[in-house]
Design a protein around this motif. Structure first.
Motif, mmCIF file in Angstrom:
data_model
loop_
_atom_site.group_PDB
_atom_site.id
_atom_site.type_symbol
_atom_site.label_atom_id
_atom_site.label_comp_id
_atom_site.label_asym_id
_atom_site.label_seq_id
_atom_site.Cartn_x
_atom_site.Cartn_y
_atom_site.Cartn_z
ATOM 1 N N ILE B 70 0.835 -1.209 0.000
ATOM 2 C CA ILE B 70 0.000 0.000 0.000
ATOM 3 C C ILE B 70 0.866 1.254 0.000
ATOM 4 C CG2 ILE B 70 -1.675 1.324 1.341
ATOM 5 C CD1 ILE B 70 -2.862 -1.366 2.252
ATOM 6 N N LEU B 71 1.868 1.286 0.869
ATOM 7 C CA LEU B 71 2.658 2.512 1.005
ATOM 8 C C LEU B 71 3.470 2.807 -0.260
ATOM 9 C CD1 LEU B 71 3.808 2.226 4.722
ATOM 10 C CD2 LEU B 71 2.122 3.796 3.754
ATOM 11 N N THR B 73 2.736 1.573 -3.509
ATOM 12 C CA THR B 73 1.921 1.807 -4.711
ATOM 13 C C THR B 73 1.044 3.050 -4.573
ATOM 14 O OG1 THR B 73 0.242 0.315 -3.861
ATOM 15 C CG2 THR B 73 1.809 -0.603 -5.427
ATOM 16 N N ARG B 74 0.401 3.221 -3.415
ATOM 17 C CA ARG B 74 -0.571 4.314 -3.304
ATOM 18 C C ARG B 74 0.062 5.627 -2.850
ATOM 19 N NH1 ARG B 74 -5.600 2.124 -4.023
ATOM 20 N NH2 ARG B 74 -5.858 -0.026 -3.324
ATOM 21 N N PHE B 75 1.147 5.536 -2.087
ATOM 22 C CA PHE B 75 1.727 6.771 -1.551
ATOM 23 C C PHE B 75 3.138 7.035 -2.051
ATOM 24 C CE2 PHE B 75 -1.478 5.268 1.389
ATOM 25 C CZ PHE B 75 -2.240 6.403 1.600
ATOM 26 N N GLY B 76 3.648 6.116 -2.848
ATOM 27 C CA GLY B 76 4.949 6.326 -3.451
ATOM 28 C C GLY B 76 6.102 6.375 -2.467
ATOM 29 N N TRP B 77 5.950 5.700 -1.315
ATOM 30 C CA TRP B 77 7.051 5.682 -0.342
ATOM 31 C C TRP B 77 8.207 4.851 -0.879
ATOM 32 C CZ3 TRP B 77 5.983 5.344 5.572
ATOM 33 C CH2 TRP B 77 5.064 6.339 5.936
ATOM 34 N N PRO B 78 9.434 5.203 -0.513
ATOM 35 C CA PRO B 78 10.550 4.309 -0.844
ATOM 36 C C PRO B 78 10.350 2.964 -0.148
ATOM 37 C CG PRO B 78 11.328 6.309 0.272
ATOM 38 C CD PRO B 78 9.848 6.375 0.243
ATOM 39 N N SER B 79 10.821 1.882 -0.779
ATOM 40 C CA SER B 79 10.485 0.545 -0.275
ATOM 41 C C SER B 79 11.047 0.275 1.118
ATOM 42 C CB SER B 79 10.949 -0.523 -1.261
ATOM 43 O OG SER B 79 12.291 -0.309 -1.611
ATOM 44 N N LEU B 80 12.258 0.770 1.397
ATOM 45 C CA LEU B 80 12.833 0.495 2.717
ATOM 46 C C LEU B 80 12.042 1.187 3.826
ATOM 47 C CD1 LEU B 80 16.718 0.452 2.427
ATOM 48 C CD2 LEU B 80 15.156 -1.426 2.882
ATOM 49 N N LEU B 137 -3.611 -6.414 -4.641
ATOM 50 C CA LEU B 137 -2.934 -5.208 -5.131
ATOM 51 C C LEU B 137 -1.810 -5.634 -6.061
ATOM 52 C CD1 LEU B 137 -2.261 -2.783 -2.143
ATOM 53 C CD2 LEU B 137 -3.461 -2.269 -4.254
ATOM 54 N N ALA B 138 -1.847 -5.129 -7.277
ATOM 55 C CA ALA B 138 -0.781 -5.472 -8.221
ATOM 56 C C ALA B 138 0.166 -4.289 -8.383
ATOM 57 C CB ALA B 138 -1.385 -5.863 -9.558
ATOM 58 N N GLY B 139 1.261 -4.543 -9.060
ATOM 59 C CA GLY B 139 2.197 -3.469 -9.400
ATOM 60 C C GLY B 139 3.029 -2.965 -8.244
ATOM 61 N N SER B 220 6.984 -8.213 3.990
ATOM 62 C CA SER B 220 7.420 -7.096 3.171
ATOM 63 C C SER B 220 8.257 -7.578 1.986
ATOM 64 C CB SER B 220 8.215 -6.134 4.054
ATOM 65 O OG SER B 220 8.478 -4.975 3.351
ATOM 66 N N LEU B 221 9.202 -8.478 2.248
ATOM 67 C CA LEU B 221 10.028 -9.036 1.174
ATOM 68 C C LEU B 221 9.141 -9.765 0.160
ATOM 69 C CD1 LEU B 221 13.062 -10.530 3.165
ATOM 70 C CD2 LEU B 221 12.963 -8.395 1.869
ATOM 71 N N PHE B 222 8.169 -10.520 0.686
ATOM 72 C CA PHE B 222 7.260 -11.298 -0.157
ATOM 73 C C PHE B 222 6.500 -10.390 -1.126
ATOM 74 C CE2 PHE B 222 2.935 -13.207 -0.573
ATOM 75 C CZ PHE B 222 3.279 -14.377 -1.224
ATOM 76 N N ALA B 223 6.007 -9.253 -0.607
ATOM 77 C CA ALA B 223 5.230 -8.336 -1.444
ATOM 78 C C ALA B 223 6.077 -7.822 -2.605
ATOM 79 C CB ALA B 223 4.701 -7.173 -0.603
#
Lengths: 267, 321
Positions: B70-71, B73-80, B137-139, B220-223
């Motif tokens: 969610i964070l 894809t929807r909010f464009g947060w960096p993955s870490l 949620l994709a992408g 998180s890694l799985f996503a």
């Protein structure tokens, strides 16, 4: 200059006053009062069901007595949870073994050092140098306690693999590892043979010599009369008598209620 | 010496892709096994060491996965940053639930954690505005490790295995520390643990929070690895599988949990060829292990190997005599 007031009597390490504990209408402790001076071996005796183990459990915070006071080293213990009472300097063993059978002997004793250990979750997970250093200290302290109880050669064995008599000793070592001021021994001689009981008697004397006050619940009369400085006799949750072993053996009420006839326990 | 098993595990993990280059089974199934290792090792701290059951652990796995998905894809947060947020959320949730839930024992604790898992799963399905509902949620963008975007099966194998090794190392450290011994003491005798000064409520809470953090980390890694999350990956079946891994490998052993995770992952892959009979054989094998190796695969097989070894030594005619 005014005259100095007379010196106060030495403060008792443990002062129990009017302790009451009932279980659904049965008064297991009906207003028990006694004082234990520091450095003594103090025994609590009485027939089965007299309230001895109830008294121990109340002292340790496993029960919530309905009335009374437990002052230990000038602190009120009534209402504190067991782990806080342990932190005040009270250790104990259990009538029914409560060893950690999922650990080795030395690990059991290292849990006893828990109060002397300082490690945050994060520091422990990352095994920071401080944690590593402390582990060495905890192991050394535990080995000291095991040596006092003559168990050092059993340190690495699983606790469940020991014979019964030695398991009871591990409980004592584990309680001593916390460096308590007061050690509660709940029937330490139960299930021991004569040789083991003799060794236990020597161990209790060594523990007292190391500066720990001992409160002992025990049925083995020769051991109790031989090792204790003072005794408390409970019957139906009340104090029947209190005094030195000689006083108690001479007390006709105790003889009638408990010892059953004029038996001398000279040791 | 304390970490001998850890080094052996690390060497095996590193050598496998070198020995079998371009092997789909090693890198893809291996990565999946690695995620399960993180989950099982974390759950083992709670179940095997502290002796508390959780039948809702997939909820924390899902929480980590959805937080990242969610964070990013929807909010464009960096993955870490999203990963860290997922960890914090799972940790706080576990902490808040631990006190009321861990007062319960045995069947009641199992029921409560089961309910917890079901509630979180229902939220994943129903909160369509956030989670995409049953469609998922994709992408989800690739994991970005300080400018290095993890891509391809081999890279993912490396990242997940590094994380799995970290999980094993942390678990080994914890178990052999005052914190870990307090947990094991709670399992051994809660009564005695309290009398040694262990705050048992606190110890159980710590175990619950740590196992939730491990699960959220894996999630998180799985996503990122799948680039897609859906509620199916975090339902009751997954919670039960996690418990199975821990019990299968052997309770109260970090390597036992890791072995259980790997064994169950491989088993599921291997049984795919039996199609309709997959679940049947799966269940039968689990029952057989529990009957014949009640201490679990890892402990049971090491002991069997040791017995076999000493039998061989005895059967050989003594030279010295």
């Amino acid at each position: 200059m005014t005259a100095l007031p007379p010196p106060a009597p030495p403060l008792a390490l443990l002062a129990v006053t009017g302790l009451e504990q009932s279980f659904g209408g049965v008064m297991a402790l009906a207003g028990v009062s006694f004082r234990v001076a520091e450095g003594l071996i103090y025994a609590v005796i009485g027939p089965n069901g007299a309230g001895k183990t109830t008294l121990f459990n109340a002292l340790c915070g496993f029960y919530r007595p309905s009335a009374g006071s437990i002052r230990f080293a000038d602190r009120e213990l009534l209402g504190l949870p067991p782990h806080r009472i342990a932190a005040c300097g009270i250790g104990r063993t259990f009538q029914n073994l409560q060893l950690f059978f999922n650990m080795s002997v030395v690990e059991n004793v290292m849990v006893g050092c828990h109060l002397r250990a300082r490690a945050s979750l994060l520091a422990a997970a990352l095994r920071l140098p401080g944690v590593r250093r402390q582990e060495r200290h905890l192991r050394a302290w535990s080995m000291e306690a095991l040596e006092l109880c003559e168990l050092a050669d059993r340190a690495a064995q699983p606790a469940g693999a020991l014979p019964y008599g030695l398991m009871k000793r591990v409980e004592i070592a584990r309680a001593l590892a916390a460096k308590p001021r007061l050690l509660l021994l709940d029937e330490p001689a139960a299930g021991l043979n004569d040789t083991e009981t003799l060794a236990l008697r020597e161990l209790i004397a060594r523990i007292r010599a190391s500066g720990v006050t001992v409160l002992l619940v025990e049925h083995h009369m020769p051991l109790v009369m031989g090792v204790s400085d003072r005794l408390l006799v409970l019957d139906y949750g009340s104090v029947l008598a209190e005094g030195t072993p000689a006083d108690i053996q001479a007390d006709p009420r105790v003889v009638a209620a408990y010892l059953g006839g004029a038996v001398s326990y000279a040791v | 010496m304390r970490l001998a098993g850890f080094y052996a595990f690390a060497a095996t993990v590193a050598l496998l892709p070198a020995l079998f280059p371009d092997n789909y089974f090693v890198v893809v199934v291996g990565a999946s096994a690695g995620l399960n290792v993180i989950l099982a090792v974390g759950l083992n701290l709670l179940m095997g060491y502290a002796g508390q059951i959780s039948l809702g652990h997939a909820a924390f796995f899902g929480l980590g996965a959805y937080a990242s998905a969610i964070l990013t894809t929807r909010f464009g947060w960096p993955s870490l940053l999203a990963l860290a947020a997922g960890l914090i959320a799972a940790g706080l949730l576990a902490w808040a639930f631990a006190r009321p839930i861990l007062r319960l024992r045995g069947h009641y604790l199992a029921m409560a954690t089961l309910g917890f898992g079901v509630i979180v799963h229902v939220i994943m399905v129903q909160a369509t505005g956030w989670t995409g509902g049953p469609d998922g949620l994709a992408g989800v963008p690739p994991l970005d490790l300080f400018g290095w975007e993890v891509s391809g099966d081999l890279q993912w194998y490396g990242v997940i295995m590094a994380a799995a090794l970290l999980a094993v190392w942390l678990s080994l450290n914890l178990v052999d520390s005052p914190v870990g011994r307090a947990l094991r003491a709670v399992h051994g005798s809660e009564f005695a643990a309290q009398m040694m000064g262990v705050d048992t409520a606190r110890a159980k809470t710590q175990a619950f929070v740590v196992s939730a953090l491990f699960a959220a980390f894996a999630g998180s890694l799985f996503a990122h690895q799948q680039a897609f999350v859906s509620p199916d990956s975090f339902d009751l079946t997954v919670s039960v599988e996690l418990v199975t891994m821990v019990v299968l490998g052997g309770l109260a052993s970090t390597f036992g949990a890791a072995c259980g995770a790997i064994a169950l992952t491989l088993l599921q892959q291997a049984l795919v060829v039996f199609e309709d009979y997959e679940m049947l054989i799966h269940g039968a094998l689990l029952m057989a292990v529990m009957i014949f190796l009640p201490q679990g695969l890892f402990v049971g097989l090491t002991q069997a190997a040791r017995r076999l070894g000493s039998a061989l030594v005895r059967s050989r005619p003594s030279v010295a005599a």
